[in-house]
Design a protein around this motif. Structure first.
Motif, PDB file in Angstrom:
ATOM      1  N   UNK A 207       0.851  -1.185   0.000  1.00 25.56           N
ATOM      2  CA  UNK A 207       0.000   0.000   0.000  1.00 25.56           C
ATOM      3  C   UNK A 207       0.891   1.241   0.000  1.00 25.56           C
ATOM      4  N   UNK A 208       0.578   2.182  -0.859  1.00 29.93           N
ATOM      5  CA  UNK A 208       1.389   3.402  -0.942  1.00 29.93           C
ATOM      6  C   UNK A 208       0.456   4.588  -1.196  1.00 29.93           C
ATOM      7  N   UNK A 209       0.663   5.647  -0.440  1.00 28.52           N
ATOM      8  CA  UNK A 209      -0.139   6.855  -0.588  1.00 28.52           C
ATOM      9  C   UNK A 209       0.786   8.029  -0.892  1.00 28.52           C
ATOM     10  N   UNK A 210       0.466   8.751  -1.933  1.00 31.67           N
ATOM     11  CA  UNK A 210       1.294   9.878  -2.372  1.00 31.67           C
ATOM     12  C   UNK A 210       0.404  11.112  -2.505  1.00 31.67           C
ATOM     13  N   UNK A 211       0.903  12.244  -2.039  1.00 35.92           N
ATOM     14  CA  UNK A 211       0.141  13.485  -2.117  1.00 35.92           C
ATOM     15  C   UNK A 211      -0.121  13.860  -3.576  1.00 35.92           C
ATOM     16  N   UNK A 212      -1.274  14.448  -3.868  1.00 42.00           N
ATOM     17  CA  UNK A 212      -1.601  14.827  -5.259  1.00 42.00           C
ATOM     18  C   UNK A 212      -0.543  15.706  -5.914  1.00 42.00           C
ATOM     19  N   UNK A 213       0.012  16.665  -5.159  1.00 38.69           N
ATOM     20  CA  UNK A 213       1.019  17.547  -5.752  1.00 38.69           C
ATOM     21  C   UNK A 213       2.311  16.789  -6.066  1.00 38.69           C
ATOM     22  N   UNK A 214       2.632  15.794  -5.250  1.00 43.44           N
ATOM     23  CA  UNK A 214       3.820  14.975  -5.515  1.00 43.44           C
ATOM     24  C   UNK A 214       3.585  14.084  -6.725  1.00 43.44           C
ATOM     25  N   UNK A 215       2.362  13.593  -6.868  1.00 45.03           N
ATOM     26  CA  UNK A 215       2.033  12.761  -8.027  1.00 45.03           C
ATOM     27  C   UNK A 215       2.131  13.563  -9.319  1.00 45.03           C
ATOM     28  N   UNK A 216       1.736  14.815  -9.293  1.00 41.64           N
ATOM     29  CA  UNK A 216       1.881  15.664 -10.478  1.00 41.64           C
ATOM     30  C   UNK A 216       3.351  15.879 -10.813  1.00 41.64           C
ATOM     31  N   UNK A 217       4.159  16.028  -9.780  1.00 42.55           N
ATOM     32  CA  UNK A 217       5.594  16.204  -9.971  1.00 42.55           C
ATOM     33  C   UNK A 217       6.217  14.928 -10.542  1.00 42.55           C
ATOM     34  N   UNK A 218       5.819  13.783 -10.009  1.00 40.73           N
ATOM     35  CA  UNK A 218       6.325  12.503 -10.494  1.00 40.73           C
ATOM     36  C   UNK A 218       5.964  12.291 -11.966  1.00 40.73           C
ATOM     37  N   UNK A 219       4.748  12.669 -12.321  1.00 43.78           N
ATOM     38  CA  UNK A 219       4.315  12.521 -13.709  1.00 43.78           C
ATOM     39  C   UNK A 219       5.210  13.334 -14.643  1.00 43.78           C
ATOM     40  N   UNK A 220       5.534  14.545 -14.243  1.00 43.79           N
ATOM     41  CA  UNK A 220       6.397  15.407 -15.061  1.00 43.79           C
ATOM     42  C   UNK A 220       7.797  14.809 -15.190  1.00 43.79           C
ATOM     43  N   UNK A 221       8.340  14.300 -14.084  1.00 41.06           N
ATOM     44  CA  UNK A 221       9.686  13.722 -14.095  1.00 41.06           C
ATOM     45  C   UNK A 221       9.747  12.464 -14.949  1.00 41.06           C
ATOM     46  N   UNK A 222       8.771  11.585 -14.778  1.00 38.16           N
ATOM     47  CA  UNK A 222       8.749  10.346 -15.558  1.00 38.16           C
ATOM     48  C   UNK A 222       8.494  10.625 -17.029  1.00 38.16           C
ATOM     49  N   UNK A 223       7.667  11.630 -17.294  1.00 39.74           N
ATOM     50  CA  UNK A 223       7.401  12.009 -18.686  1.00 39.74           C
ATOM     51  C   UNK A 223       8.700  12.472 -19.362  1.00 39.74           C
ATOM     52  N   UNK A 224       9.507  13.221 -18.610  1.00 43.16           N
ATOM     53  CA  UNK A 224      10.791  13.671 -19.159  1.00 43.16           C
ATOM     54  C   UNK A 224      11.685  12.505 -19.528  1.00 43.16           C
ATOM     55  N   UNK A 225      11.782  11.511 -18.647  1.00 44.85           N
ATOM     56  CA  UNK A 225      12.613  10.333 -18.927  1.00 44.85           C
ATOM     57  C   UNK A 225      12.080   9.532 -20.102  1.00 44.85           C
ATOM     58  N   UNK A 226      10.770   9.304 -20.122  1.00 47.23           N
ATOM     59  CA  UNK A 226      10.174   8.482 -21.177  1.00 47.23           C
ATOM     60  C   UNK A 226      10.275   9.154 -22.540  1.00 47.23           C
ATOM     61  N   UNK A 227      10.075  10.459 -22.586  1.00 45.38           N
ATOM     62  CA  UNK A 227      10.122  11.169 -23.868  1.00 45.38           C
ATOM     63  C   UNK A 227      11.529  11.167 -24.457  1.00 45.38           C
ATOM     64  N   UNK A 228      12.543  11.305 -23.602  1.00 43.26           N
ATOM     65  CA  UNK A 228      13.919  11.348 -24.090  1.00 43.26           C
ATOM     66  C   UNK A 228      14.406   9.965 -24.514  1.00 43.26           C
ATOM     67  N   UNK A 229      14.121   8.950 -23.717  1.00 51.29           N
ATOM     68  CA  UNK A 229      14.742   7.639 -23.939  1.00 51.29           C
ATOM     69  C   UNK A 229      13.865   6.640 -24.698  1.00 51.29           C
ATOM     70  N   UNK A 230      12.558   6.770 -24.600  1.00 46.67           N
ATOM     71  CA  UNK A 230      11.662   5.853 -25.320  1.00 46.67           C
ATOM     72  C   UNK A 230      11.067   6.558 -26.532  1.00 46.67           C
ATOM     73  N   UNK A 231      10.508   7.742 -26.327  1.00 47.95           N
ATOM     74  CA  UNK A 231      10.098   8.617 -27.429  1.00 47.95           C
ATOM     75  C   UNK A 231       9.058   8.041 -28.365  1.00 47.95           C
ATOM     76  N   UNK A 232       8.077   7.341 -27.827  1.00 44.29           N
ATOM     77  CA  UNK A 232       7.030   6.736 -28.655  1.00 44.29           C
ATOM     78  C   UNK A 232       5.706   7.453 -28.392  1.00 44.29           C
ATOM     79  N   UNK A 233       5.027   7.842 -29.463  1.00 48.00           N
ATOM     80  CA  UNK A 233       3.703   8.447 -29.334  1.00 48.00           C
ATOM     81  C   UNK A 233       2.671   7.345 -29.118  1.00 48.00           C
ATOM     82  N   UNK A 234       1.932   7.422 -28.020  1.00 45.15           N
ATOM     83  CA  UNK A 234       0.969   6.380 -27.673  1.00 45.15           C
ATOM     84  C   UNK A 234      -0.432   6.978 -27.541  1.00 45.15           C
ATOM     85  N   UNK A 235      -1.396   6.336 -28.187  1.00 43.45           N
ATOM     86  CA  UNK A 235      -2.783   6.794 -28.080  1.00 43.45           C
ATOM     87  C   UNK A 235      -3.276   6.710 -26.642  1.00 43.45           C
TER      88      UNK A 235
END
Length: 249
Positions: A207-235
């Motif tokens: 079980x893991x609980x993360x604050x909404x503002x931290x989840x938004x931050x995590x999304x931005x960070x992971x998006x940066x990694x995925x866009x640079x290294x995987x770079x696939x457009x997904x529907x």
């Protein structure tokens, strides 16, 4: 040649009037395609086996290319993941990411176990965004782009605070980050979670609980990694973004 494999349906598409072609991520044979004849018919005994996210045992004949299903048994239908919109969106993202990242017949043992655990965690009601980020980290692992989160990738300093540099492949100390205009700031909480994500096995997710503002931050960070290294457009990712947008309005 006749094969018997455990697999997860990561894609299902109509073929002709009554058939479906499914793409499986298997435990032993990587990613492969199988024709399921008659799967679109109402009384088909294989219709449920051809549903997205189904985990089952598949018996099929295959020489080269596409296999042809002979028999099968559902081990976990994951019907809940098809019935709830938010769960369907995240499960679809994980499945499409797998399908687009792996080549045909490429070994997928690690991803099979992680996807299986991820879908089970979604069904158990664990946080779908956190699950998707953990799975993204495993995708980065398999692709050879696992980020370095323990020390500065430029000077090896183990003294924070750090910024995340997707292009450099990990974190930069405050001194080295001055030379990377695209390095991304991280709160202490987000950094600790990113560090945890980089090494956590989805099979051990509690079980893991993360604050909404931290989840938004995590999304931005992971998006940066995925866009640079995987770079696939997904529907499926576009749909997730739309879903997030409306949930905040």
């Amino acid at each position: 040649m006749l094969y018997r494999v455990e697999g997860i349906v990561i894609r299902s598409m109509d073929y002709g009037e009554g058939n479906k072609i499914i793409t499986l991520l298997t435990q032993t044979n990587g990613k492969l395609g199988v024709m399921v004849r008659g799967a679109k018919k109402v009384k088909s005994r294989y219709a449920s086996l051809a549903q997205p996210f189904t985990y089952g045992e598949f018996v099929f004949f295959r020489n080269k290319g596409l296999g042809s299903l002979n028999a099968g048994e559902i081990l976990e239908s994951h019907h809940l993941l098809r019935e709830q919109l938010d769960l369907a969106a995240y499960a679809s993202y994980m499945a499409e990411l797998t399908d687009r990242t792996l080549q045909e017949d490429e070994s997928g043992v690690l991803l099979f176990e992680q996807l299986k655990a991820g879908l089970a965690a979604l069904q158990e009601g664990k946080d779908p965004q956190i699950i998707s980020h953990l799975y993204e980290m495993r995708i980065l692992d398999v692709a050879g782009y696992s980020p370095e989160m323990d020390y500065c990738v430029n000077c090896s300093s183990d003294q924070g605070p750090y910024r995340l540099s997707p292009h450099a492949g990990g974190v930069l100390c405050s001194r080295c980050a001055r030379n990377d205009a695209q390095a991304m700031s991280m709160s202490d909480g987000a950094y600790k979670l990113m560090k945890l994500f980089s090494r956590m096995d989805l099979r051990r997710l509690g079980a893991i609980q993360v604050k909404p503002e931290t989840k938004q931050e995590l999304k931005k960070l992971m998006r940066g990694l995925m866009d640079v290294h995987i770079g696939i457009q997904l529907k499926s990712r576009t749909f997730l973004d739309q879903m997030d947008k409306y949930s905040f309005e």
